[in-house]
Design a protein around this motif. Structure first.
Motif, short mmCIF file in Angstrom:
data_model
loop_
_atom_site.label_atom_id
_atom_site.label_comp_id
_atom_site.label_asym_id
_atom_site.label_seq_id
_atom_site.Cartn_x
_atom_site.Cartn_y
_atom_site.Cartn_z
N SER A 23 0.83 -1.19 0.00
CA SER A 23 0.00 0.00 0.00
C SER A 23 0.87 1.24 0.00
N CYS A 24 0.26 2.36 -0.32
CA CYS A 24 0.94 3.65 -0.37
C CYS A 24 1.23 4.13 1.05
N SER A 25 2.41 4.69 1.26
CA SER A 25 2.77 5.20 2.59
C SER A 25 2.11 6.54 2.89
N ARG A 26 1.60 7.23 1.87
CA ARG A 26 0.97 8.54 2.09
C ARG A 26 -0.52 8.44 2.33
N CYS A 27 -1.23 7.69 1.47
CA CYS A 27 -2.69 7.67 1.58
C CYS A 27 -3.24 6.32 2.02
N GLY A 28 -2.44 5.24 1.95
CA GLY A 28 -2.88 3.94 2.40
C GLY A 28 -3.62 3.11 1.36
N HIS A 29 -3.80 3.60 0.16
CA HIS A 29 -4.46 2.84 -0.90
C HIS A 29 -3.47 1.90 -1.58
N GLY A 30 -3.95 1.09 -2.50
CA GLY A 30 -3.13 0.09 -3.18
C GLY A 30 -2.09 0.69 -4.12
N ALA A 31 -1.07 -0.11 -4.42
CA ALA A 31 0.00 0.33 -5.32
C ALA A 31 0.01 -0.56 -6.56
N CYS A 60 -3.42 8.26 -5.43
CA CYS A 60 -2.89 9.64 -5.46
C CYS A 60 -1.83 9.85 -6.55
N GLY A 61 -1.28 8.77 -7.13
CA GLY A 61 -0.35 8.89 -8.25
C GLY A 61 1.09 9.19 -7.88
N VAL A 62 1.44 9.15 -6.61
CA VAL A 62 2.81 9.44 -6.20
C VAL A 62 3.70 8.25 -6.57
N ILE A 63 4.94 8.55 -6.99
CA ILE A 63 5.91 7.51 -7.32
C ILE A 63 6.60 7.10 -6.02
N LEU A 64 6.39 5.86 -5.61
CA LEU A 64 6.96 5.37 -4.36
C LEU A 64 8.41 4.91 -4.51
#
Length: 68
Positions: A23-31, A60-64
C-alpha cells in the motif's frame, strides 16, 4: 539584438501497469507496478526518450520507488 526562444517540455506516460501487494505510505491505498517512459521534446519534436519502471500509488499517483 539576438533573442533565443526555446520551447522544451517533458511528459511522463504509463505504458502498462499491474497491481502489486502493498500500500501507499501517504494515503494507504493500493499500489501498482508501472512501465513508464519520459519523453522530452524541443519545439514539439521529441529528441530524448527514456523507459523505466516504477511503483506508483493507484489513488494519489505518487511515485513510491523507481527502477532504471
Amino acid at each position: 539584438m539576438v533573442c533565443f526562444c526555446f520551447l522544451v517540455d517533458q511528459k511522463r506516460m504509463v505504458r502498462r501497469s499491474k497491481p502489486v501487494a502493498g500500500s501507499c505510505s501517504r494515503c494507504g491505498h493500493g499500489a501498482k507496478v508501472a512501465e513508464m517512459y519520459t519523453s522530452t521534446r524541443f519545439c514539439y519534436i521529441p529528441f530524448y526518450t527514456k523507459s523505466w519502471k516504477a511503483i506508483v500509488c493507484s489513488f494519489c499517483g505518487v511515485i513510491l520507488k523507481y527502477y532504471t
